[in-house]
Design an enzyme around this catalytic site. Structure first.
Site, PDB file in Angstrom:
ATOM      1  NE  ARG A  15      60.380   1.518   3.916  1.00 16.74           N
ATOM      2  CZ  ARG A  15      60.163   1.700   2.616  1.00 16.74           C
ATOM      3  NH1 ARG A  15      60.307   2.889   2.099  1.00 16.74           N
ATOM      4  NH2 ARG A  15      59.783   0.689   1.848  1.00 16.74           N
ATOM      5  CB  THR A  79      59.037  -5.589  -5.937  1.00 14.88           C
ATOM      6  OG1 THR A  79      60.082  -4.806  -6.549  1.00 14.88           O
ATOM      7  CG2 THR A  79      58.535  -4.833  -4.726  1.00 14.88           C
ATOM      8  CG  ASP A 103      53.084  -0.802   0.104  1.00 13.44           C
ATOM      9  OD1 ASP A 103      52.722  -0.813  -1.077  1.00 13.44           O
ATOM     10  OD2 ASP A 103      54.231  -0.469   0.466  1.00 13.44           O
ATOM     11  N   GLY A 140      59.700   5.332  -7.026  1.00 17.63           N
ATOM     12  CA  GLY A 140      60.501   5.134  -8.227  1.00 17.63           C
ATOM     13  C   GLY A 140      60.052   6.150  -9.274  1.00 17.63           C
ATOM     14  CG  ASN A 227      56.610   2.677   2.081  1.00 13.89           C
ATOM     15  OD1 ASN A 227      56.335   1.545   1.729  1.00 13.89           O
ATOM     16  ND2 ASN A 227      56.734   3.683   1.228  1.00 13.89           N
ATOM     17  CE1 TYR A 366      27.536  -7.085  34.212  1.00 15.18           C
ATOM     18  CE2 TYR A 366      26.895  -8.533  36.020  1.00 15.18           C
ATOM     19  CZ  TYR A 366      27.456  -8.352  34.773  1.00 15.18           C
ATOM     20  OH  TYR A 366      27.926  -9.425  34.067  1.00 15.18           O
ATOM     21  CE1 TYR A 387      33.025 -16.788  37.661  1.00 16.81           C
ATOM     22  CE2 TYR A 387      33.995 -15.023  38.976  1.00 16.81           C
ATOM     23  CZ  TYR A 387      34.133 -16.206  38.256  1.00 16.81           C
ATOM     24  OH  TYR A 387      35.365 -16.785  38.139  1.00 16.81           O
ATOM     25  CB  ALA A 423      13.460  -0.736  47.417  1.00 18.72           C
TER      26      ALA A 423
HETATM   27  C1  UD1 Z   1      57.945   0.243  -4.702  1.00 13.46           C
HETATM   28  C2  UD1 Z   1      58.578   0.416  -6.080  1.00 13.46           C
HETATM   29  C3  UD1 Z   1      58.594   1.906  -6.406  1.00 13.46           C
HETATM   30  C4  UD1 Z   1      57.203   2.468  -6.373  1.00 13.46           C
HETATM   31  C5  UD1 Z   1      56.523   2.181  -5.019  1.00 13.46           C
HETATM   32  C6  UD1 Z   1      55.064   2.538  -5.080  1.00 13.46           C
HETATM   33  C7  UD1 Z   1      60.209  -1.392  -6.354  1.00 13.46           C
HETATM   34  C8  UD1 Z   1      61.633  -1.754  -6.329  1.00 13.46           C
HETATM   35  N1  UD1 Z   1      59.909  -0.120  -6.058  1.00 13.46           N
HETATM   36  O1  UD1 Z   1      58.806   0.879  -3.766  1.00 13.46           O
HETATM   37  O2  UD1 Z   1      59.137   2.101  -7.706  1.00 13.46           O
HETATM   38  O3  UD1 Z   1      57.226   3.873  -6.597  1.00 13.46           O
HETATM   39  O4  UD1 Z   1      56.634   0.783  -4.706  1.00 13.46           O
HETATM   40  O5  UD1 Z   1      54.467   2.435  -3.848  1.00 13.46           O
HETATM   41  O6  UD1 Z   1      59.385  -2.215  -6.656  1.00 13.46           O
HETATM   42  N2  UD1 Z   1      57.441  -6.845  -1.295  1.00 13.46           N
HETATM   43  C9  UD1 Z   1      57.513  -8.214  -1.399  1.00 13.46           C
HETATM   44  N3  UD1 Z   1      58.726  -8.826  -1.343  1.00 13.46           N
HETATM   45  C10 UD1 Z   1      59.885  -8.134  -1.220  1.00 13.46           C
HETATM   46  C11 UD1 Z   1      59.805  -6.725  -1.120  1.00 13.46           C
HETATM   47  C12 UD1 Z   1      58.566  -6.110  -1.165  1.00 13.46           C
HETATM   48  O7  UD1 Z   1      56.481  -8.878  -1.516  1.00 13.46           O
HETATM   49  O8  UD1 Z   1      60.935  -8.773  -1.184  1.00 13.46           O
HETATM   50  C13 UD1 Z   1      56.125  -6.192  -1.305  1.00 13.46           C
HETATM   51  C14 UD1 Z   1      55.870  -5.365  -0.057  1.00 13.46           C
HETATM   52  O9  UD1 Z   1      55.185  -6.134   0.939  1.00 13.46           O
HETATM   53  C15 UD1 Z   1      55.013  -4.217  -0.563  1.00 13.46           C
HETATM   54  C16 UD1 Z   1      55.388  -4.100  -2.017  1.00 13.46           C
HETATM   55  O10 UD1 Z   1      56.065  -5.293  -2.384  1.00 13.46           O
HETATM   56  O11 UD1 Z   1      53.639  -4.480  -0.456  1.00 13.46           O
HETATM   57  C17 UD1 Z   1      56.291  -2.905  -2.289  1.00 13.46           C
HETATM   58  O12 UD1 Z   1      57.461  -3.020  -1.522  1.00 13.46           O
HETATM   59  P1  UD1 Z   1      58.114  -1.779  -0.799  1.00 13.46           P
HETATM   60  O13 UD1 Z   1      59.331  -2.234  -0.114  1.00 13.46           O
HETATM   61  O14 UD1 Z   1      57.116  -1.053  -0.012  1.00 13.46           O
HETATM   62  O15 UD1 Z   1      58.549  -0.912  -2.074  1.00 13.46           O
HETATM   63  P2  UD1 Z   1      58.726   0.651  -2.164  1.00 13.46           P
HETATM   64  O16 UD1 Z   1      60.056   1.020  -1.619  1.00 13.46           O
HETATM   65  O17 UD1 Z   1      57.554   1.354  -1.626  1.00 13.46           O
HETATM   66 CA    CA Z   2      55.813   0.748  -0.476  1.00 12.46          CA
END
Ligand code: UD1
Ligand code: CA
Length: 461
Positions: A15, A79, A103, A140, A227, A366, A387, A423
């Site tokens: 995004r 996640t 993030d 969420g 995001n 300069y 230079y 000068a």
């Molecule tokens: C997530 C939560 C949501 C919460 C929000 C808060 C889940 C499913 N949802 O949503 O409930 O309200 O954060 O900000 O967890 N990441 C990984 N691997 C992956 C996917 C994501 O490491 O496969 C990391 C991303 O780099 C990021 C974090 O997890 O730092 C959150 O992922 P993101 O896709 O931003 O989740 P949200 O949709 O914001």
């Molecule tokens: Ca997020």
């Protein structure tokens, strides 16, 4: 209590529409992931684990973190799957695991401490940190039973109309006892999305009757998840406001706090005055009583006390000693040093130049690869020709030298102590101390030339 922190940072960040990994986008000069790392580090955990994916190498190169472990998530499968990838790095760990999204750069240590205190005091197996945003869209939602107990977390995309009306949102911060880490393995695949949601750990824990709770603490601002670019800018604005307010409380004067851009790594002192539209970046330090006039950008510089930086100047990776004055319209490039009470005036460019105490270059010069002694006067339009087309050479100007206006010093060349350069000279050979060097052609006078034949011929052409 033992603590381990896991930072989830393996998402693709689609995004953001960027080739830079999302968590490396900077807010007030610090990559988001670094902000999160700095915050969790203050909790002094036994282990910090960053889960990274496709961009793991770039993330590893970009962050400064002593003992951080990296876990690899080859494919961004959600996640829940990301936390599963941290399992090898958590092997043998006994205590609580604090999980934070990479993030959410504005999270404060104080809130995390309070959250862990509640988690531990209530002997929970699983705790979720929640908050109430003005607009919960995208987050969420925390689903609670009629008696207020947490039941599950449902993602916006999967929520029904009633659930979408829930205002309590998931921050992405969890505390999980090591005893419950097996729940992570049991998170089911969300078939509609093809991902394993860490949020589903809540329903899993509830099903197994493990002590779980959600704590609604902290402010909306600090849990802002980034995001999109718009969210990045909003988070940057919030952080910026906090930084300016922090320095104001410590005695810094901002003429227009709304247009001051001060990076998180900057250090300011009492009675520093910052005029509008100023950017102070990186690890810049500014000593007390100094003034920075409008439209100045300073990066990674050390500015002493009572220094004046006049309008529209740029200073990078350099040192300006006490009482010196720079600008307006000066360009101080990396590796320069401006001595005490020295003066660098308008349209003067310095590069790897050291200017001694009380020396002056007031206009249009300069000065590159140059060592200038104390009490030197550099006339308007002086240029160091450093230079030769393939190599750079140094110019050395010793104490008390006077360089006349519009002179060129062809390096390598040394101008001895207290020497004078007439000068308009082009200096190609060393000048001994105390000497006068002149290289311009002698002036001719043709008396009564105006009105002669010669002039008429000129005019006809
Ligand atoms: C997530 C939560 C949501 C919460 C929000 C808060 C889940 C499913 N949802 O949503 O409930 O309200 O954060 O900000 O967890 N990441 C990984 N691997 C992956 C996917 C994501 O490491 O496969 C990391 C991303 O780099 C990021 C974090 O997890 O730092 C959150 O992922 P993101 O896709 O931003 O989740 P949200 O949709 O914001
Ligand atoms: Ca997020």
């Amino acid at each position: 209590m033992n603590l381990a922190c896991v930072i989830l940072a393996a998402g693709l960040g689609k995004r953001m529409r960027s080739s830079l990994p999302k968590v490396l986008h900077s807010i007030c000069g610090i990559p988001m992931i670094q902000s999160v790392l700095n915050t969790v580090t203050t909790l002094r955990p036994q282990r910090i684990i960053v889960v990274a994916g496709k961009h793991m190498d770039r993330i590893q190169e970009s962050v400064e973190a002593g003992d951080v472990l990296f876990a690899h998530q080859a494919e961004p499968r959600g996640t829940g799957h990301a936390l599963r990838c941290a399992a090898p790095a958590l092997k043998g760990f006994r205590g609580d695991v604090l999980v934070v999204n990479g993030d959410t750069p504005l999270i404060r240590t104080r809130t995390l401490r309070e959250f862990l205190r509640l988690h531990q005091k209530n002997r929970n197996i699983l705790s979720v940190l929640s908050f109430i945003p003005r607009n919960p869209a995208g987050y969420g939602r925390i689903v609670r039973s009629s008696d207020g107990e947490i039941v599950s977390v449902v993602e916006q995309k999967d929520a029904d109309i009633r659930q979408k009306k829930i205002t309590e949102a998931n921050s992405g911060v969890y505390a999980i006892s090591h005893a419950a880490l097996s729940l992570v393995e049991k998170i089911p695949l969300n078939r509609a999305r093809g991902e394993y949601y860490l949020t589903d750990i809540v329903a899993g824990a509830v099903r197994e009757r493990l002590r779980s709770a959600a704590y609604c603490i902290g402010t909306e601002e600090e849990f802002m998840g980034v995001n999109t670019r718009a969210e990045l800018h909003r988070a940057a604005q919030l952080m910026r406001k906090g930084i300016v307010a922090g320095w104001t409380a410590k005695g810094v004067d901002f003429i227009d706090s709304g247009s001051a851009f001060i990076d998180a790594g900057v250090s300011l002192s009492r009675d520093v005055t910052i005029y509008p539209h100023v950017c102070i970046e990186g690890r810049t330090r500014i000593g007390s009583g100094s003034t920075v006039f409008p439209n100045v950008r300073i990066r990674d510089a050390r500015i002493g006390r009572d220094v004046t930086i006049k309008d529209s100047s740029v200073i990078e990776d350099s040192v300006v000693e006490d009482g010196a004055s720079v600008g307006p319209f000066a360009h101080i490039r990396p590796g320069s040093r401006i001595g005490r009470l020295a003066k660098i005036g308008n349209f003067v460019e310095l590069k790897k130049a050291s200017v001694g105490d009380s020396s002056k270059a007031s206009h249009l010069s300069y000065l590159g690869d140059t060592d200038i002694g104390k009490g030197v006067n550099i006339g308007a339009g002086t240029i160091t020709c450093n230079y030769d087309g393939s190599k750079k050479h140094r110019t050395v100007i010793r104490d008390g030298v006077f360089i006349g206006s519009d002179s060129q010093l062809v390096a390598p060349v040394i101008i001895g102590e207290k020497a004078y350069i007439g000068a308009g000279s082009t200096i190609t050979k060393d000048v001994p101390a105390g000497a006068l060097a002149l290289s311009r052609s002698p002036q001719k006078i043709i008396n009564g030339w105006v009105g002669t034949k010669g002039r008429r011929t000129e005019k006809k052409r």
